[in-house]
Design a protein around this motif. Structure first.
Motif, mmCIF file in Angstrom:
data_model
loop_
_atom_site.group_PDB
_atom_site.id
_atom_site.type_symbol
_atom_site.label_atom_id
_atom_site.label_comp_id
_atom_site.label_asym_id
_atom_site.label_seq_id
_atom_site.Cartn_x
_atom_site.Cartn_y
_atom_site.Cartn_z
ATOM 1 N N LYS A 206 -35.229 -17.680 9.139
ATOM 2 C CA LYS A 206 -34.242 -18.682 8.720
ATOM 3 C C LYS A 206 -33.435 -19.159 9.926
ATOM 4 O O LYS A 206 -33.113 -20.337 10.054
ATOM 5 C CB LYS A 206 -33.320 -18.062 7.675
ATOM 6 C CG LYS A 206 -32.559 -19.049 6.831
ATOM 7 C CD LYS A 206 -31.762 -18.281 5.773
ATOM 8 C CE LYS A 206 -30.834 -19.184 4.986
ATOM 9 N NZ LYS A 206 -29.992 -18.396 4.084
ATOM 10 N N GLY A 207 -33.136 -18.223 10.824
ATOM 11 C CA GLY A 207 -32.369 -18.548 12.024
ATOM 12 C C GLY A 207 -33.080 -19.544 12.937
ATOM 13 O O GLY A 207 -32.436 -20.298 13.656
ATOM 14 N N GLN B 8 -37.027 -9.876 7.953
ATOM 15 C CA GLN B 8 -37.915 -10.782 8.672
ATOM 16 C C GLN B 8 -37.613 -12.240 8.314
ATOM 17 O O GLN B 8 -37.607 -13.112 9.177
ATOM 18 C CB GLN B 8 -39.382 -10.467 8.332
ATOM 19 C CG GLN B 8 -39.912 -9.179 8.918
ATOM 20 C CD GLN B 8 -39.693 -7.994 8.002
ATOM 21 O OE1 GLN B 8 -38.748 -7.958 7.219
ATOM 22 N NE2 GLN B 8 -40.552 -6.997 8.103
ATOM 23 N N THR C 90 -34.810 -13.469 7.143
ATOM 24 C CA THR C 90 -33.506 -13.859 7.680
ATOM 25 C C THR C 90 -33.644 -14.323 9.121
ATOM 26 O O THR C 90 -33.064 -15.321 9.536
ATOM 27 C CB THR C 90 -32.537 -12.663 7.610
ATOM 28 O OG1 THR C 90 -32.476 -12.217 6.269
ATOM 29 C CG2 THR C 90 -31.154 -13.057 8.071
ATOM 30 N N LYS C 91 -34.462 -13.578 9.868
ATOM 31 C CA LYS C 91 -34.700 -13.945 11.254
ATOM 32 C C LYS C 91 -35.377 -15.323 11.338
ATOM 33 O O LYS C 91 -34.976 -16.177 12.117
ATOM 34 C CB LYS C 91 -35.597 -12.886 11.887
ATOM 35 C CG LYS C 91 -35.768 -13.017 13.383
ATOM 36 C CD LYS C 91 -36.598 -11.856 13.898
ATOM 37 C CE LYS C 91 -36.916 -11.991 15.364
ATOM 38 N NZ LYS C 91 -37.910 -10.979 15.762
ATOM 39 N N PRO D 158 -37.462 -23.319 10.842
ATOM 40 C CA PRO D 158 -38.751 -24.015 10.855
ATOM 41 C C PRO D 158 -38.876 -24.940 9.638
ATOM 42 O O PRO D 158 -38.041 -24.872 8.739
ATOM 43 C CB PRO D 158 -39.762 -22.879 10.761
ATOM 44 C CG PRO D 158 -39.040 -21.806 10.012
ATOM 45 C CD PRO D 158 -37.571 -21.966 10.299
#
Lengths: 300, 385
Positions: free
Chosen positions: B218-219, B213, B215-216, B222
């Motif tokens: 991080k993409g 979660q 890692t997502k 924010p």
């Protein structure tokens, strides 16, 4: 803010999934060892994992034994619990049917959990990571050293068990019980000892899973049931009774969870895992590597 | 014949005497906490605190010369048991009022019981919905609660974010009542504070890892992450955040992070984490002229002396509930309707988690100022501003 390429994300999901999957795989192997010899599902398997973590906390953190010593002590203590489980809950049952034995393991799991609550209390515990907490960064993919330990132990357990079952008399005798207990008895194998051994062995593997997991995710007294469910799912997915199946099932389950949490809606990750499990069972009722011919001869 | 009459008379006397006696001797107060089960980290300190408060009251001579009898039940974090125990406290034990349950889900489950039996309940759980009847838009008449609503925690966090110039955030929450309710408030209040939520992730309460979660998240790059959960998972998520090298993305925890144990368990990973806390978590840090300084210091010292373990903020909710009830009993005696009316008009009650001002429209009595924004510095809390 730096960018974070998709490929890195994907690799990160894989690393995470494999680590979580390795834990599930170890629990699944524990299920299989007992299932193969006794045809029962030991629902206290998750409790071995929980005990592995908490006993290690007591031995390593509270008593201050060094890691190398605390490790075997913990495994021995939990193995003893496995032996006691067989002697106190399984063997005394007068007319053992598969169902009564499984229910006995449910009772045992509740008792073990209750005792753990009394001994360790309800708060979660932590263990120092085996080789520090500095993450290893490989091209943007972060790997905790503890992850390598978890996967390493899975490999060690897999290799160890393969050698044990294929190369030693004891292991072969256990295998014989799994294939046909009556025939095994006829050639002079003490089936009761083999059952005892299977409980000891799967408790030991559960303990290894627990004490390697604790530095990553902490451990508290009621963690066992959830791990047992995941491990059981992995065992079913891979094919109940098959060791390569358990490892494959565990890793697949971990990967599905991680990938679906990362790329689809994370709230439904357990649902995705269950859907895949059901789909596999629908196409191959014996699991990926299970053998339908063999399962026909089993009572459960 | 005379013998028979005498026997019957004696039996009657015995029964009457037995029935009347307990009603005279003491005030009976009920409590339901999740002492075991998944929410035991809430229920355990709450039970200890309530017992400690009652012991102190009784040692000082009780309330209006009456001893207080506290009956504590453990709902084992189970809604069905909680419901049965609530009925038992009201009908069998004749409790004049009840404090607890510990968890939002269970509190919501017993609200109808207390409404029907017209018995005051002072809940120790967070959700705003416990004291808000959606049909009438007003609080349920018989239900009060002491913990700050999650909406207040959200407002405190968003206010802090505005100060820090943060406007693009990700949220991650646990899939149980506490996390779901917090998530709803985060989503609801974000537009008011001009905050954009770019990711909305979830995880299970027993999950071992939240790397995927995060890692997502991080993409999406924010400026900050808000996590809403309680228990071991909120420690794991902080560790994962640190492992992934996401320190540049400021981490905010909910008020559920309010225990030093969590900082310890995070093993250094919690450095720099922000979190809104009630005063009782940081009694030593409060300036001497703070209105809550005295009560919080007293509670902290009493609790540490009696139980030899660090204070948990959750115990403070039970402290507030029990002392509010004690004030009510002192003022109006063991009359359910009068207790209810007293609580509803109670003003300026200085508790562990704020200064309470109840009214007919507000059965929680707190504002977002009940939270102090703190940040983890050198393995301890420090005031953020």
């Amino acid at each position: 803010m730096e960018t974070f390429p998709f490929l890195n994300q994907l690799l990160q999901f894989l690393v995470t999934g494999l680590t979580v999957g390795a834990i599930y795989a170890m629990v699944a192997i524990g299920f299989n060892i007992i299932y193969n010899v006794t045809e029962i599902i030991n629902l206290a398997q998750g409790e071995f994992v929980m005990l592995g973590g908490l006993v290690m906390v007591s031995v390593h953190t509270s008593l201050g034994l060094p890691l190398l010593l605390a490790f075997p002590v913990t495994v021995l203590v939990v193995t003893l619990v496995g032996v006691l489980l067989d002697r106190l809950a399984i063997r005394p049952i007068r007319k053992p049917s598969v169902m009564t034995l499984i229910i006995a393991t449910v009772a045992a799991s509740i008792i073990i959990k209750g005792l753990a609550m009394i001994i360790w209390g309800k708060s979660p515990y932590d263990l120092p990571a085996f080789s520090g907490r500095t993450p290893i960064d490989i091209g943007g993919v972060i790997i905790q050293p503890q992850y390598l330990w978890v996967i390493g132990f899975l490999v060690a357990v897999a290799v160890g068990l393969t050698l044990f079952f294929n190369r030693t008399i004891l292991g072969k005798a256990m295998g014989a019980c799994a294939d046909n207990p009556d025939a095994a008895r006829l050639v002079g194998i003490n089936v009761r000892h083999m059952v005892l051994l299977s409980f000891a062995l799967s408790a030991a593997i559960g303990a290894v899973a627990g004490l390697t997991l604790t530095p990553i995710a902490l451990m508290d007294y009621d963690r066992g049931a959830m791990l047992a469910i995941k491990g059981f799912g992995a065992a079913i997915l891979g094919g109940l009774g098959s060791f390569p199946g358990a490892i494959l099932g565990g890793l697949i389950l971990g990967l599905i969870e991680s990938l679906s949490a990362g790329m689809l809606a994370s709230g439904y990750k357990d649902a995705y895992a269950l859907i895949i499990l059901l789909a596999v069972l629908f196409i191959r009722p014996s699991g990926i590597l299970g053998n339908l011919e063999v399962t026909r001869f089993k009572r459960f | 014949m005379v013998k028979k009459v005498a026997m019957v008379f004696l039996v009657c006397l015995a029964i009457c005497g037995w029935a009347i006696q307990p009603a005279l001797a003491e005030y009976t107060v009920g409590a339901i906490f999740s002492v075991t089960g998944g929410a035991s980290f809430l229920g355990d300190p709450e039970k200890k605190t309530a017992e400690m408060v009652v012991e102190k009251i009784n040692k000082a001579g009780g309330i209006n010369g009456q001893q207080v009898k506290l009956i504590v039940y453990d709902d084992e974090s189970d809604a069905t048991k909680c419901n049965l125990l609530a009925k038992k406290l009201i009908t069998q034990d004749k409790a004049v009022a009840v404090i607890g349950p510990s968890v939002s889900g269970l509190s919501l489950a017993v609200v109808p019981v207390f409404e029907k039996e017209q018995t005051p309940l002072i809940s120790c759980a967070a959700s705003y919905k416990i004291v808000h009847d959606e049909k009438t838009g007003k609080p349920y008449p018989w239900i009060f609660k002491t913990p700050q609503s999650d909406s207040l925690a959200v407002e405190a966090i968003y206010t802090q974010m505005q100060k820090m110039g943060i406007s693009k955030i990700a949220i991650i929450s646990v899939t149980e009542a506490f996390g779901a309710s917090g998530r709803e408030e985060l989503l609801r209040l974000a537009p008011t504070y001009k905050i954009e939520i770019v990711a909305d992730e979830k995880y299970g309460p027993k999950d071992t890892d939240m790397m995927a979660q995060l890692t997502k998240i991080k993409g999406f790059a924010p400026q900050a992450i808000i996590n809403w959960s309680v228990g071991p998972s909120q420690v794991t998520v902080v560790r994962n955040w640190r492992d992934l090298g996401m320190e540049k993305i400021t981490f905010f925890q909910s008020h559920g992070f309010g225990s030093r144990k969590n900082i310890e368990l995070a093993a250094g990973a919690a450095e720099g984490v922000f979190c809104p806390l009630g005063a009782c978590n940081i009694a030593e840090l409060l300036p001497a002229d703070h209105p809550q300084k005295q009560v919080t210091m007293e509670y902290m010292n009493d609790y540490k002396a009696k139980y030899n373990e660090p204070l948990s903020s959750f115990g403070g909710h039970a402290w507030d509930a029990m002392n509010l009830l004690a004030d009510a009993l002192k003022a109006v005696g063991p009359d359910k309707a009068k207790i209810r009316a007293y609580l509803e008009t109670k003003k300026g009650f200085v508790g562990q988690h704020g200064v309470f001002n109840f009214s007919a429209d507000d059965h929680n009595g707190l504002t977002k100022e009940a939270f102090q924004m703190v940040v983890v510095k050198g393995k301890d809390w420090a005031l953020a501003n």
